[in-house]
Write an enzyme that holds these catalytic residues in place. Sequence first.
Site, PDB file in Angstrom:
ATOM      1  CD  GLU A 180      -2.992  -1.225   2.166  1.00  0.00           C
ATOM      2  OE1 GLU A 180      -4.180  -1.422   1.892  1.00  0.00           O
ATOM      3  OE2 GLU A 180      -2.559  -1.115   3.341  1.00  0.00           O
ATOM      4  CD  GLU A 185      -4.063  -6.744   2.951  1.00  0.00           C
ATOM      5  OE1 GLU A 185      -5.134  -6.178   3.290  1.00  0.00           O
ATOM      6  OE2 GLU A 185      -2.947  -6.238   3.098  1.00  0.00           O
TER       7      GLU A 185
END
Length: 932
Positions: free
Chosen positions: A409, A475
């Site tokens: 991220e 994820e």
Amino acid sequence: MTHDHSYVEDFAPGANVLPPRAWLDDDSAKLPLTGDWNFRLSPSVADAPDDLKDPDTSGWGTIAVPGHWQLSGYGAPAYTNVVYPFPLEPPFVPTDNPTGDYVRTVTIPADWAGARVVLRFEGVDSRFAVHVNGELVGWSAGSRLPSEFDLTDLVAPGKEARIAVRVHQWSVGSYVEDQDMWWLSGIFREVNLLALKPSAPTDVFVHASYADGTGTLKVDADVAGTVVVPELDLEFATGDEVTAAVEPWSAESPRLYDGVVRTEGGDVRLRIGFRTVAIADGVLTVNGNRVLFNGVNRHEFHPDRGRALTEQDMLDDVLLMKQAGINAVRTSHYPPHPHFLSLCDEYGLYVIDECDLETHGFGYEPEPPKLPNPVMDPRFRDDLVERIRRTVHRDKNHASIIIWSLGNECGMGENLKAMYDVAKEIDPSRPVHYERDTEAEFVDIYSRMYTDPAGCAEIGADPELYRNLPFILCEYGHAMGNGPGGLLDYREVFDKYPRCQGGFIWEWIDHGLRTTIDGREVYAYGGDFGETIHDGNFVCDGLLFPDRTPSPGMLEYIKVIEPLRIVADGNGAVSITNRYEVLDTSHLRFTVRVEAEGEVVGDGGLPVPVIAPGETVSVEFPPALVKLRDAGRPETWLTVTAELAEATSWAEAGHRVAWGQIRLDEPAAAEPVTGSAPTDVTAGVDGISFGDVRNARLDVWRAPIDNDANPGVANAWRQEGLHRVQHRIVSQGERDGAWEVVARTAPPQLQWGLVSTWRWTAVDGGVVLDLSVVPDGLFPEVLPRLGITFELPKVEQVEWFGTGPNEAYVDTREAAAVGRYSATVAELQTPYVRPQENGHRIDTRWAALTASTGTLRVEAVGTLFGLTVRDWTTHDLETASHTADLTPGDTTYVTLDIAQTGVGTAACGPKLPDRDKLKTAPASLSLRFTTA
């Protein structure tokens, strides 16, 4: 002389740090520096005294290394997920920058003469400088990466050396370490003094590939020597390449060969796993076999020690994963302790090894007036490139690592491309992952987070998308609170499309820190330590509770990913599919059990031929069990179980690997109920009562789960008034042989309601309730739940026939087996760190609730019901902050649901599919109540 602390805000990766190298099991002498150090915490860099040359630490405290100072009585933990707890103005950090000084005096062994003395740190958060005998040695960044310093010219064998380490909570490195976890500081991994002989190797790179039964091996070393692998009868020079017939390494069959690099200066011991990672036609393979990642994201965490894990903690994690059928770990979001990787080699887990990098708080793209993300900022380039270099070099010899990951991220930027190039330059044998490369510009694997099953299927079906790279969900299945739901939908997509190669549940464990609040022990989350900026219980989103107890979500995942599929084949037999990657079923034994209304009426072994990977067989039921199908018994289920025939390194013989249930009888139609109107049913302002049952009323509300709260679903429900409905008796009286009560349940102010008709009929030993519900007015589209709640004197034991033993909802029912179960009311509760709706048992046939006053039996008449039994109200549950806030009283609250909305995974994931929503519509429920 005043200390120069400019390194705290220096963009460089360090000063006087030795080049990165592999983590080795070698003959170097080692002096562990674990244990108590003298310690002092200053509130800021400016307040840290210039006395590191002063040997007097008499006024200091002590602290254990490894450890975090916030968990050792100094300062307090703080949790954020995305936002930085300081202003975004790199390289600057707050003046209030807690600074911890560690001091320890050691004697350098006399027999280290002639060796290079190196001080090695495995992990220090966040930036630190090393002083030895009052002299500054150097400083380093990269909290979850090792750092080594050469002390040879500063120490003398046989003499004492005073080691002082100044650690800063914040540094410019904190801008690239914005991982979703507690901010915890200090020397949290081991520190060792090493004696490196000049003639001994300090870096070794094992290259071990496999193809068609043959292993190819080359071992590079910075000091030439001889490689010996006794089991393979190999002896050859470092740098040479040899071949041999070998068994390959995989997660299912983690075959390792012991080897050694022998030199004049000492040996380096090797654990060699032969395996080849390749990508072909959009599919990632290991040794030519497609890998399906049944994985988890794993933070390092312990409720008392934070990230300072012991080797036992690491082993506990690996054993739990193996026992669960988990085959892969993404090391979110930093390289783990190297011992964990050795365990993955030994026990068999595929690893995505992730660099110590996340900049989530900057957002993903530069939007003026925002600063550029560090991955776009050339000032950070050298540090980021060095971070991946250190990661790859430290961990390059682990067979378990099959993918490198650049970080998490961080948006996109040229620094990431430079990191990719370095990783591929050092080690071209492994693919490289990075999820925020959303168009797959330079990565080797296409990755997303939390894409719904339909989106995954779209990618799987179209090879033109994203360069036809293998696709994984790095994820998904966000395991926060009650959930995750809908996991089976993902598994079906993964099985259908070869390119969709599974994913990694977020995440492994709840990060609840054990502490005491108001005299009660709780697991703390964000805000519990007085943080003004925090992200609440978002840190508790694991498959395990903080004490490593499996949650219901863990049990659901175990069932969804189990390596065998056991179902009815449609022809009166059982169908068994082997979903292993490389193993056949010869290591398993199969048993069968038949239960009639939960009572065992037959069991035994089930002869099953050895099933090759990917193959399916149909197995006839033993004749003696087939007869039970026609014996006129009540509801009858056959359960087939596959278990380990012999003990393994990770589980005992008899450990259950997979199971499946098949119903043998045909469900019978409900018989019409006849009787008369009961005389003891009364309807009052609080609800309907009879016998020990008090205040029965329609219930439409549940204590919001995290998947309700975070995406705003619960707020929408509140706007519809579902949390504060009121009840009005419209009419009551005898009608058509039953006592009929008509009620209207509605919120204040709004123009909608639910009209319920309760028809009570007296039968032998009790009453039958026929409940019908019809929505009225401008009613909401979706209800949290629909059922009845009533009160009983305190219940001591609950027995039920239905699904269990753990909670199950409409989208988390794969792990629920039909059977007869018994539990206390306390045992029926699931202790989520933040209390919320829990404990529901879907599809209950009957339940017996035993109190001191007797036993109430509730039985479904036709339609099954959901069972929830608690010693507190839904309001109590909803308003509690921690499990310890819930205290039982003298009343037990029972809810019998017609249906309930699913739990989903929307706290950080896709919305709940319409299929799993409880749509407002006419509904009914029939129940028989009897007492004993």
